[in-house]
Motif scaffolding. Structure first.
Motif, PDB file in Angstrom:
ATOM      1  N   UNK A  80     -34.798  23.193 -11.598  1.00  0.00           N
ATOM      2  CA  UNK A  80     -33.535  22.470 -11.748  1.00  0.00           C
ATOM      3  C   UNK A  80     -33.731  20.987 -11.493  1.00  0.00           C
ATOM      4  N   UNK A  81     -34.480  20.652 -10.463  1.00  0.00           N
ATOM      5  CA  UNK A  81     -34.785  19.249 -10.178  1.00  0.00           C
ATOM      6  C   UNK A  81     -35.482  18.602 -11.371  1.00  0.00           C
ATOM      7  N   UNK A  82     -36.402  19.340 -11.977  1.00  0.00           N
ATOM      8  CA  UNK A  82     -37.168  18.810 -13.103  1.00  0.00           C
ATOM      9  C   UNK A  82     -36.276  18.515 -14.302  1.00  0.00           C
ATOM     10  N   UNK A  83     -35.429  19.466 -14.684  1.00  0.00           N
ATOM     11  CA  UNK A  83     -34.621  19.272 -15.891  1.00  0.00           C
ATOM     12  C   UNK A  83     -33.521  18.231 -15.669  1.00  0.00           C
ATOM     13  N   UNK A  84     -32.999  18.151 -14.442  1.00  0.00           N
ATOM     14  CA  UNK A  84     -31.980  17.130 -14.169  1.00  0.00           C
ATOM     15  C   UNK A  84     -32.591  15.732 -14.195  1.00  0.00           C
ATOM     16  N   UNK A  85     -33.811  15.596 -13.711  1.00  0.00           N
ATOM     17  CA  UNK A  85     -34.494  14.305 -13.788  1.00  0.00           C
ATOM     18  C   UNK A  85     -34.781  13.948 -15.238  1.00  0.00           C
TER      19      UNK A  85
END
Length: 373
Positions: free
Chosen positions: A19-24
């Motif tokens: 989730x952190x990856x796709x939001x970034x």
């Protein structure tokens, strides 16, 4: 930390924090996110729309409670986990969700989805080898394209689709090369590290993932190949998680040299064929795809495919990661079990459940199997 370790850690950071990856990615590029429910969907259409396809493969050892209201207890833990994540808001960042419905549980899921993102449902034909199957699936993909255009407010051109197919085919080729290289370096690629490199592709722009994997391949191939004194295995099934499960193989000196997992190598087993009609090309990919119980094969080639795979990678055994309550996988098992025994291929079956709070029984079984090998 070596350059190889640095590269692997990048994949592990993505795989462990999706989730952190796709939001970034969304923040840095301004591009939206479209969820891809298991197991097979035309990601290229999403990519051609200028959005990032995001794999929805549940979570490792999730706490499932709210999903019980909507799914029966005999629904597999992967679907239970996905339902739980959408109910607790994890998937609220998505702009749309695409469902294929090859099993009964996915059909239920597509009707009971309560997330904020609108749902697009399509059907894969199961009588896949006739010409009409390509025509039917092309029509289904037309539906996916038109729905994405309507929901996202974009135009998806044939030219953009061809570019997306090119990007994805390049990733498929590089991933097949990666798997061959990783099989030669089990000291570097533990089962978890190998899995994380592959899993990261579900949450990254495929062109970026391809470039990073290429760097990793080049760095690894510069290292000398060392003899492996442990056992070599092939994993088959839907998926092999959580990481603690894969760590058990490392504990008993077992290396994963290849896989036949729906979450992993089945995704890039074959390329989308060349042509002039991109949706027809994508439909032919499904027609050409073999060896998965979610894609019907009357001749049931999976057993022989695994036997051939074991010979190619000099594997000692196949480990069947049987997702609990997955009917298609369970129906397939008795067929290739007989073929394994006739070919003298050693194998074992492990019951995979993402929600399982303890892996001690699994550890005992894997230890016993390693000693038998």
């Amino acid at each position: 930390m070596s350059h190889i370790d640095e590269l692997i850690s990048k994949f592990q950071d993505v795989a462990n924090h999706p989730k952190k990856t796709v939001l970034e990615y969304k923040k840095n590029t301004g591009k939206g996110l479209v969820g891809i429910m298991p197991y097979y969907a035309p990601e290229e259409i999403v990519y051609a729309a200028g959005y990032l396809p995001v794999g929805l493969f549940g979570a490792q050892k999730p706490q499932i409670s709210a999903a019980r209201t909507y799914l029966p207890p005999f629904a597999c833990s992967l679907m239970q986990a996905d339902m739980e994540l959408q109910l607790n808001g994890t998937y609220d960042c998505l702009d749309a969700v695409i469902f294929s419905v090859p099993c009964d549980t996915l059909r239920c899921m597509s009707q009971k989805w309560h997330g904020k993102a609108p749902v697009i449902v399509f059907t894969h034909p199961q009588n896949r080898k006739i010409d009409a199957a390509v025509d039917f699936l092309k029509g289904e993909y037309e539906h996916v394209r038109s729905e994405l255009e309507r929901i996202l407010g974009v135009t998806i051109t044939d030219m953009a689709l061809q570019e997306a197919i090119k990007v994805y085919n390049e990733n498929r080729r590089v991933m097949r090369e990666f798997c061959d290289v990783a099989a030669q370096y089990p000291q570097i690629f533990t089962p978890v590290k190998r899995h994380d490199v592959i899993k990261a592709r579900w949450f990254m722009d495929k062109a970026e993932h391809t470039a990073l994997v290429r760097q990793l391949i080049d760095a690894v191939k510069a290292e000398p190949v060392q003899p492996w004194k442990g056992k070599k295995i092939i994993l088959s099934g839907i998926m092999a998680e959580p990481d603690e499960f894969l760590d058990i193989f490392s504990e008993f000196n077992m290396a994963v040299v290849a896989d036949d997992l729906a979450q992993e190598s089945r995704q890039y087993r074959n390329d989308v064929p060349a042509g002039i009609d991109p949706l027809e090309q994508l439909a032919k990919w499904w027609q050409d795809f073999d060896g998965c119980p979610l894609a019907m094969n009357p001749d049931k080639p999976r057993g022989q495919m695994l036997i051939d795979m074991a010979k190619k990678y000099d594997a000692d055994a196949v480990v069947v990661c049987l997702m609990r309550f997955c009917d298609p996988e369970e129906f397939d098992y008795p067929i290739y079990k007989v073929e394994f025994e006739e070919a003298g291929l050693r194998y074992t079956v492990l019951d995979v459940d993402l929600e399982s709070p303890s892996l001690e029984q699994m550890r005992t079984r894997i230890q016993a199997f390693s000693e038998m090998l």
